[in-house]
Every structure is written in C-alpha cells, then in structure tokens.
Design a protein around this motif. Structure first.
Motif, PDB file in Angstrom:
ATOM      1  N   LYS A 178      -9.984  46.817  41.098  1.00 30.39           N
ATOM      2  CA  LYS A 178     -10.664  48.112  41.430  1.00 30.39           C
ATOM      3  C   LYS A 178     -10.162  49.023  42.490  1.00 30.39           C
ATOM      4  O   LYS A 178      -9.935  50.218  42.454  1.00 30.39           O
ATOM      5  N   ILE A 179      -9.858  48.285  43.658  1.00 24.40           N
ATOM      6  CA  ILE A 179      -9.395  49.063  44.901  1.00 24.40           C
ATOM      7  C   ILE A 179      -7.922  49.490  44.668  1.00 24.40           C
ATOM      8  O   ILE A 179      -7.854  50.711  45.091  1.00 24.40           O
ATOM      9  N   GLU A 180      -7.099  48.820  43.950  1.00 26.91           N
ATOM     10  CA  GLU A 180      -5.761  49.173  43.830  1.00 26.91           C
ATOM     11  C   GLU A 180      -5.695  50.304  42.636  1.00 26.91           C
ATOM     12  O   GLU A 180      -5.141  51.198  42.906  1.00 26.91           O
ATOM     13  N   LYS A 181      -6.745  50.349  42.015  1.00 22.08           N
ATOM     14  CA  LYS A 181      -6.556  51.446  40.671  1.00 22.08           C
ATOM     15  C   LYS A 181      -7.161  52.777  41.283  1.00 22.08           C
ATOM     16  O   LYS A 181      -6.585  53.730  41.232  1.00 22.08           O
ATOM     17  N   GLU A 182      -8.206  52.679  41.963  1.00 21.50           N
ATOM     18  CA  GLU A 182      -8.943  53.848  42.632  1.00 21.50           C
ATOM     19  C   GLU A 182      -8.261  54.304  43.757  1.00 21.50           C
ATOM     20  O   GLU A 182      -8.060  55.568  44.024  1.00 21.50           O
ATOM     21  N   SER A 183      -7.588  53.479  44.284  1.00 24.62           N
ATOM     22  CA  SER A 183      -6.585  53.864  45.486  1.00 24.62           C
ATOM     23  C   SER A 183      -5.644  54.690  44.889  1.00 24.62           C
ATOM     24  O   SER A 183      -4.964  55.935  45.544  1.00 24.62           O
ATOM     25  N   HIS A 184      -4.888  54.097  43.817  1.00 24.47           N
ATOM     26  CA  HIS A 184      -3.919  54.857  42.974  1.00 24.47           C
ATOM     27  C   HIS A 184      -4.289  56.365  42.749  1.00 24.47           C
ATOM     28  O   HIS A 184      -3.694  57.479  42.906  1.00 24.47           O
ATOM     29  N   THR A 188     -17.204  45.818  45.702  1.00 31.89           N
ATOM     30  CA  THR A 188     -18.090  44.721  45.299  1.00 31.89           C
ATOM     31  C   THR A 188     -17.415  43.808  44.223  1.00 31.89           C
ATOM     32  O   THR A 188     -16.403  44.273  43.528  1.00 31.89           O
ATOM     33  N   PHE A 189     -17.631  42.605  44.236  1.00 30.68           N
ATOM     34  CA  PHE A 189     -17.061  41.621  43.414  1.00 30.68           C
ATOM     35  C   PHE A 189     -17.509  41.767  41.926  1.00 30.68           C
ATOM     36  O   PHE A 189     -16.811  41.330  41.112  1.00 30.68           O
ATOM     37  N   LEU A 190     -18.550  42.953  41.609  1.00 32.89           N
ATOM     38  CA  LEU A 190     -18.750  43.084  40.186  1.00 32.89           C
ATOM     39  C   LEU A 190     -17.899  44.381  39.913  1.00 32.89           C
ATOM     40  O   LEU A 190     -18.281  44.719  38.634  1.00 32.89           O
ATOM     41  N   GLY A 191     -16.931  44.647  40.504  1.00 36.25           N
ATOM     42  CA  GLY A 191     -16.188  45.731  40.088  1.00 36.25           C
ATOM     43  C   GLY A 191     -16.610  47.288  40.353  1.00 36.25           C
ATOM     44  O   GLY A 191     -16.259  47.967  39.806  1.00 36.25           O
ATOM     45  N   THR A 192     -17.517  47.215  41.258  1.00 36.69           N
ATOM     46  CA  THR A 192     -18.156  48.696  41.363  1.00 36.69           C
ATOM     47  C   THR A 192     -17.694  49.101  42.622  1.00 36.69           C
ATOM     48  O   THR A 192     -17.334  48.394  43.462  1.00 36.69           O
ATOM     49  N   SER A 193     -17.834  50.368  42.810  1.00 39.65           N
ATOM     50  CA  SER A 193     -17.459  51.105  44.318  1.00 39.65           C
ATOM     51  C   SER A 193     -18.621  52.331  44.692  1.00 39.65           C
ATOM     52  O   SER A 193     -19.091  52.856  43.575  1.00 39.65           O
ATOM     53  N   LYS A 194     -18.843  52.493  45.873  1.00 35.17           N
ATOM     54  CA  LYS A 194     -19.623  53.765  46.370  1.00 35.17           C
ATOM     55  C   LYS A 194     -19.192  54.426  47.446  1.00 35.17           C
ATOM     56  O   LYS A 194     -18.526  53.455  48.424  1.00 35.17           O
ATOM     57  N   LEU A 195     -19.353  55.610  47.478  1.00 33.86           N
ATOM     58  CA  LEU A 195     -18.831  56.264  48.790  1.00 33.86           C
ATOM     59  C   LEU A 195     -19.778  56.207  49.979  1.00 33.86           C
ATOM     60  O   LEU A 195     -21.088  56.252  49.486  1.00 33.86           O
ATOM     61  N   ILE A 196     -19.464  55.755  51.025  1.00 32.48           N
ATOM     62  CA  ILE A 196     -20.550  55.548  52.087  1.00 32.48           C
ATOM     63  C   ILE A 196     -20.318  56.575  53.016  1.00 32.48           C
ATOM     64  O   ILE A 196     -21.454  57.305  53.320  1.00 32.48           O
ATOM     65  N   VAL A 197     -19.218  57.147  53.463  1.00 30.92           N
ATOM     66  CA  VAL A 197     -19.068  58.274  54.352  1.00 30.92           C
ATOM     67  C   VAL A 197     -18.039  59.134  53.861  1.00 30.92           C
ATOM     68  O   VAL A 197     -16.934  58.549  53.684  1.00 30.92           O
ATOM     69  N   MET A 232      -1.755  62.778  36.934  1.00 32.45           N
ATOM     70  CA  MET A 232      -2.311  61.315  37.113  1.00 32.45           C
ATOM     71  C   MET A 232      -3.764  61.222  37.477  1.00 32.45           C
ATOM     72  O   MET A 232      -4.441  60.606  37.069  1.00 32.45           O
ATOM     73  N   ALA A 233      -4.169  62.286  38.265  1.00 33.21           N
ATOM     74  CA  ALA A 233      -5.476  62.190  38.890  1.00 33.21           C
ATOM     75  C   ALA A 233      -6.519  62.403  37.505  1.00 33.21           C
ATOM     76  O   ALA A 233      -7.596  62.072  37.590  1.00 33.21           O
ATOM     77  N   LYS A 234      -5.979  63.342  36.523  1.00 33.71           N
ATOM     78  CA  LYS A 234      -7.039  63.550  35.343  1.00 33.71           C
ATOM     79  C   LYS A 234      -6.947  62.399  34.332  1.00 33.71           C
ATOM     80  O   LYS A 234      -7.896  62.234  33.493  1.00 33.71           O
ATOM     81  N   LYS A 235      -6.228  61.308  34.553  1.00 33.26           N
ATOM     82  CA  LYS A 235      -6.371  60.118  33.654  1.00 33.26           C
ATOM     83  C   LYS A 235      -7.688  59.255  34.146  1.00 33.26           C
ATOM     84  O   LYS A 235      -8.205  58.561  33.050  1.00 33.26           O
ATOM     85  N   GLU A 236      -7.714  59.165  35.173  1.00 32.72           N
ATOM     86  CA  GLU A 236      -8.922  58.012  35.658  1.00 32.72           C
ATOM     87  C   GLU A 236      -9.488  58.364  36.986  1.00 32.72           C
ATOM     88  O   GLU A 236      -8.812  58.991  37.796  1.00 32.72           O
TER      89      GLU A 236
END
Length: 322
Positions: free
Chosen positions: A58-64, A116-125, A256-260
């Motif tokens: 999740k981290i790698e994909k979203e960071s990409h 999280t370990f459930l594969g979710t993410s959220k913006l904090i700040v 790239m950004a419009k893919k996911e």
C-alpha cells in the motif's frame, strides 16, 4: 443381594474409571495447550507477515502514484523526501515540501499519512497556505511559513483587478532572492516561452488545464461573489522547467497519476481537458503555457517589469542570498 465385598469392588472399579477419565482429560488439555502454544505463534506470525506485506504494498503503490501527482501540482513546489515511522500494526509517513528560490530551499508545508495492516490509509495532516482579512478587502494575501503565496490569472477570465507586484523589485535589495508568478496575456507554446525568458530565471511552467466549462464556472462564481477568483500556486498544475524535458515529464506524470491513487479522478479530468476528451493526442507541442514562475536576484528580475506579454505578476517567497 449384593455383598459388601461386591460393593467395594464396584466402587473401586468406578474410581479407577474416573481416574482414567481424569487422566484422559488432562492429556487432552495438555495436548490442546501444546497445540495452541505451537499454532498461535505461527498464526500470529502469518497474520503479521500478511499484514506487513499488505501495508508495504500500500505504501509503495500510493507513494508511486502520489509522487507522479506531486510532479504536476503546486507551482514551484517540490518534495524534499519522505520519512516513514513504523509501529506494530501501522505506519506513518511525513513528506516535506520545499520551494527553491534560486538555489535556496524554503520549507513549504508537509503532508502526513497513516497506513494500517488492513491495507487502508488516511491523510492526517496536509498543511497549506493560510491568510487573514476581510471579505471586503480588495486583496487578501495568503502566506506559508511567513512567506507570500503566489497567485495566477487565467488569460480567458476578465478579472476586475490584475495584481502587479513588479514595482516591489525597485524597493528590494538587489541581491535579494525572489519568486514571482507571471500570468500571460494569452497561451504560448513551450518553445515560445523559452525565448521570452532567461533560462536561468525560469523555474516552473503553468499549463492551461481548464476546459471551456471550467472557465464559464469561474466567471459565474466571480459574478455571484462579486470578487476576483484567482488560482493560488498550491493548486496550479504544471511542471518544473527543464531545458531538455520540454513537458514530456508532465505528460508521463499525468498519465501515471490517472491510473490509480487518491488523485486519479482529478488527473483523469485534467487529461480529458487537455485531449478534448481523447480526440487529440497529448504531446508537449500542444501544451498551452499560460504562466510561469521565475526566481532569482531582484536586480536580474527587473528586466521583466515592462514585458508586454505579462498580464499580471504576484510576488511569492523571498530569501537572502547568503
């Protein structure tokens, strides 16, 4: 009749049977405990491994994909790297952004996310520009870390007031490093813009990503609120000036950004606007540039004070050369 000896024998056999049952129960309990002690760590390790793998992906994909988005959004704003803090069942990322005025980096906010370990993410700040003033003020300045935030003016929108801060250059120390946003009187090609400016001054190109419907919506909003509706630099789309790139990186990042990712819908909308909903191929030759960000010493930027193709100019961040 049952004799006393028979009764004793019966009770003895019954006690022996009960002891066997108790012994069997103890063995069963012991076996279950042993199995639990063996299986539980294996199960927990497996769950932890799967969760860690899911979170890492999740981290790698979203960071990409977010890296691609950061490359096109934000005038003269660049990522300065991301730090990850891993906890037992989650991780937090902190990404810092900077502006480069000349070669001097200026902090320009940060973005924090939780995974999280459930594969979710959220913006904090997600810190951005802020300002204060009255709605009746002719102009409300926005600031980031005490520095002015630049604004743009689309050439197809009839603004009541066109800000021009270029006269401020006359009041500055000649060696002061300055950022300016120049909005053009019309759209120009990348090649045309490169001839208008000294390449050492160019920092960022503002691309016209607006559809006809967007422009009409802007005009309607301005009429309803009786106020100008400028485009702040943090929300503008374009690309960092690179003499050898000429917009190719912008196109690749947008595709790239419009893919996911969390920005894919906005990226798709921009792509549709630029390609007339897929009717034309997106190339660097048909990118319309409607503004630029320039940086450099105040004395060097004075040469643009009387440039006729500059419709509006807003002062951004400033810093000392040394």
């Amino acid at each position: 009749m049952t004799t006393n000896d028979e009764k004793k024998e019966f009770f003895n056999e019954d006690r022996e049977f009960q002891n066997l049952v108790k012994k069997a129960k103890r063995k069963t309990i012991l076996r279950n405990v042993i199995m639990t002690c063996v299986i539980s760590p294996v199960l927990l390790f497996t769950l932890y491994f799967v969760g860690a793998w899911t979170m890492k992906n999740k981290i790698e994909k979203e960071s990409h994909y977010e890296g691609a988005w950061n490359a096109i959004q934000g005038a003269n704003i660049q990522s300065n790297g991301t730090v990850y803090n891993h906890q037992f069942l989650s991780a937090t990322s902190t990404e810092d952004f900077v502006k480069k005025i000349g070669n001097v980096p200026i902090p320009w906010g940060k973005r924090e996310k939780q995974y999280t370990f459930l594969g979710t993410s959220k913006l904090i700040v997600s810190l951005g520009a802020s300002g204060s003033g009255s709605v009746n003020d002719e102009r409300i300045y926005l600031y980031e870390n005490g520095e002015r935030a630049i604004e743009f003016f689309h050439p197809s929108i009839p603004f009541k007031n066109l800000y021009d801060d270029r006269n401020a250059l006359e009041e500055m120390n000649d060696n002061k490093l300055v950022e300016f946003a120049f909005s053009f009187d019309q759209a120009y090609s990348i090649q045309e813009v490169s001839k208008m400016f000294n390449k050492d001054d160019l920092a960022w190109y503002w691309v016209d990503t607006f559809s006809k419907e967007d422009i009409e919506e802007y005009k309607k909003d301005m009429k309803e609120i009786q106020s100008d509706h400028t485009i702040y630099g943090d929300g503008a789309y374009g690309f960092v000036y690179n003499e050898s790139d000429e917009g190719i990186g912008f196109i690749q990042s947008l595709e790239m950004a419009k893919k996911e990712g969390m920005y894919k819908e906005t990226a798709q909308e921009i792509y549709d606007n630029l390609t007339n909903n897929g009717k034309i191929k997106l190339t660097s030759e048909n990118l319309n540039i409607i503004g630029v960000v320039v940086t450099g010493e105040a004395k060097e930027l004075k040469k643009y004070i009387d440039s006729p193709f500059i419709r509006a100019a807003t002062l951004g961040a400033t810093t000392d050369k040394y």
